[in-house]
Design an enzyme around this catalytic site. Sequence first.
Site, PDB file in Angstrom:
ATOM      1  CB  CYS A  51      68.662  -0.679 -45.530  1.00 56.82           C
ATOM      2  SG  CYS A  51      67.633  -1.954 -46.231  1.00 56.82           S
ATOM      3  NE  ARG A 103      68.801   4.466 -42.621  1.00 54.06           N
ATOM      4  CZ  ARG A 103      68.426   5.621 -43.147  1.00 54.06           C
ATOM      5  NH1 ARG A 103      68.258   6.666 -42.372  1.00 54.06           N
ATOM      6  NH2 ARG A 103      68.238   5.741 -44.435  1.00 54.06           N
ATOM      7  CG  HIS A 139      28.071  11.427 -42.483  1.00 54.93           C
ATOM      8  ND1 HIS A 139      26.827  11.700 -42.995  1.00 54.93           N
ATOM      9  CD2 HIS A 139      28.443  12.535 -41.778  1.00 54.93           C
ATOM     10  CE1 HIS A 139      26.465  12.932 -42.656  1.00 54.93           C
ATOM     11  NE2 HIS A 139      27.431  13.452 -41.904  1.00 54.93           N
ATOM     12  CD  GLU A 158      53.790   4.756 -35.902  1.00 58.28           C
ATOM     13  OE1 GLU A 158      54.511   4.449 -36.853  1.00 58.28           O
ATOM     14  OE2 GLU A 158      53.696   5.925 -35.495  1.00 58.28           O
ATOM     15  CD  GLU A 161      50.728  11.567 -34.929  1.00 59.25           C
ATOM     16  OE1 GLU A 161      50.518  11.304 -36.121  1.00 59.25           O
ATOM     17  OE2 GLU A 161      51.768  11.206 -34.340  1.00 59.25           O
ATOM     18  CE  LYS A 181      52.806   8.046 -33.499  1.00 61.90           C
ATOM     19  NZ  LYS A 181      53.455   9.061 -34.253  1.00 61.90           N
ATOM     20  CG  ASN A 218      69.417   2.760 -47.453  1.00 64.14           C
ATOM     21  OD1 ASN A 218      68.319   2.246 -47.657  1.00 64.14           O
ATOM     22  ND2 ASN A 218      69.559   4.000 -47.048  1.00 64.14           N
ATOM     23  N   GLY A 219      68.718   1.023 -50.406  1.00 70.24           N
ATOM     24  CA  GLY A 219      68.013   1.580 -51.560  1.00 70.24           C
ATOM     25  C   GLY A 219      67.400   0.473 -52.393  1.00 70.24           C
ATOM     26  CE  LYS A 242      62.107   8.566 -36.293  1.00 69.47           C
ATOM     27  NZ  LYS A 242      60.819   8.868 -35.668  1.00 69.47           N
ATOM     28  CD1 TRP A 264      61.614  -2.047 -42.805  1.00 71.04           C
ATOM     29  CD2 TRP A 264      61.497  -1.655 -44.998  1.00 71.04           C
ATOM     30  NE1 TRP A 264      60.288  -1.877 -43.134  1.00 71.04           N
ATOM     31  CE2 TRP A 264      60.179  -1.639 -44.469  1.00 71.04           C
ATOM     32  CE3 TRP A 264      61.660  -1.443 -46.373  1.00 71.04           C
ATOM     33  CZ2 TRP A 264      59.048  -1.403 -45.247  1.00 71.04           C
ATOM     34  CZ3 TRP A 264      60.533  -1.209 -47.153  1.00 71.04           C
ATOM     35  CH2 TRP A 264      59.247  -1.191 -46.587  1.00 71.04           C
TER      36      TRP A 264
END
Length: 606
Positions: free
Chosen positions: A2, A27, A502, A486, A479, A483, A101-102, A601, A75
């Site tokens: 947010c 955000r 394995h 997402e 990584e 990428k 925000n929170g 983000k 968010w």
Amino acid sequence: MCGIVGYIGNRDCTEILLGGLEKLEYRGYDSAGLALVDVDNNIILKKALGKLVNLKEEFKGFKNECHLGIGHTRWATHGRPSVKNAHPHLDCQERFILVHNGIIENYEELKEELINNGHTFQSDTDTEVIVHLVEENFDGDLLEAVKKTINTIDGAYALGIMDIKDPEILIAARHGSPLVVGGNEDEKFIASDTPAILKYTRKIFYMDDREIAVLKRNSIYFYDYEGKKIEKMHRILNWDPLMAEKAGYDHFMLKEIYEQPRAVRETLFSKIKKEKFFFEDLKIDKERLKDLRKINIVACGTSYHASLIGKFIFEKVLRIPVDVDYASEFRYRDPILDKDSVVIVVSQSGETMDTLEALRIAKDKGAYTIAIVNVFGSTMSREADGVIYTIAGPEIGVASTKAFTSQLMTLYSLSVYLGEKLGICFESDNVVRTLKTLSPMIETVIDDVDIYKQIATNYHKATDFLYLGRGINYPVALEGALKLKEISYIHAEGYPAGEMKHGPIALVENEVPSVFVVNKSPLYKKVISNIQEISARDGIIISIATNGDNLIQKYSNKVIYIPEIEEFYSPLLTVIPTQLIAYFIAKKRGADIDKPRNLAKSVTVE
Ligand code: M6R
């Protein structure tokens, strides 16, 4: 998660606030909303589901002149994304308006109490309790009401609050979620992050936990939760506001990929003086290091992958064992630390809740803490014993790219710096020389864009991808997989190549591409064997190999070449193709690259 923004001053602020929200959209983008008070004291409250463009649509043709307002981009945590759950929220009398925000952890008890006291709720959010509490506690003085309210709520929050009946004041409060206040002579701003207001002011106050700010056009006063005035120093930011613009690129992610040669160069140059490493804000002396037996590195997501590479770097240079943890695990596993420990937290934002809590735990246990962060003035940078900035500039795309390579550059530099302090490494001139060659090499890897487009054309319909590497390039495989998943929503897994047999090899069939990092290294032949194991099962092979390696053609459907470089430094190059593969595949699939679904983000909740 947010983003909040607020303005009080002499300018007409609708566009300022919408522009600020645009910069904060990274955000969260489940919904957005804006409350304004116009010059005739009318209150305008508009909200829209989904991305900011929908809210902007609501403001088309809007002409009222407004000098006070607060905005929010969400968010969702409590309450599904919907217009009724979008902020700003109002109290019962529709006098107080609030953005948050929170997460308010005790909202259920508070809500029940408020309902018993006759309050009516409009949304399913945790946030709405705050504005009803302000209403309940108001006795003619907004600051007092806010103070009482925040002494009742538990959890994390950055708040912006307005009183329609007093459009000459805007109140902000922070505990656990980032918040900055900025301003010029006759106007003041609040924001979750500086890019939202950088266009208008570079004079920034970073709010700390348990602080309240009272903003008027011509003044800002800060208070603690007991109401005592606090003197705060501002900082003048030197980030160029243009760095937070797309500058002609289709997406921030692509722009940020292209910025990497600059980002790693500036990160390196900020750490050298006369060809020696030099860390200005790292107040760590020889004495502190003399009993160093182990280093812990803690991070999340992409920063965690950089940290895994950090383990290879530090162990090679310092010959000291390094533990790398996910911050969300570290904070709950009662880590064994003491005053001789060094704990490094790595974070682009410097605000990720799990990493921040890990840092606090390490400090409590007496460890010396170092924060490697990108955002100047972020909470981690202020709470750690020593801070090292990556000079990536604002990273807006949700998928982290230039922050990662800048973190790697920092880890290489730091390892040698510590090695020299410990008296076990005297090669800094050589390392500096090698690191300087990397920026132009990254440029050449980025420039060969056709190969990434071809890969995207051929494989964008795949439903699964594998990413494989060994040694220092195994985290690059992790990584690369992160990428891809997402931003393209294709299922991808990263594995050490030798581990395939394995289990994961069961996934291989003729439509599954495997991206191999197979650059020059002592394990080259072993990786070739791993490739053959996959080819034998009809898997598609995309190799990231070293210039001049013609043999690899024989085993691969596609080869991406990187310049020749010692394996130790190669992750700075091998990761670039994984970023571009993900980007062009996501583009081909029509995905929303800069704002992937369900993500934000900066993850400032647990
Ligand atoms: O700001 P931080 O580096 O602490 O963020 C950590 C992760 O949330 C972040 O790297 C995330 O995984 C990115 N979306 C990856 O691209």
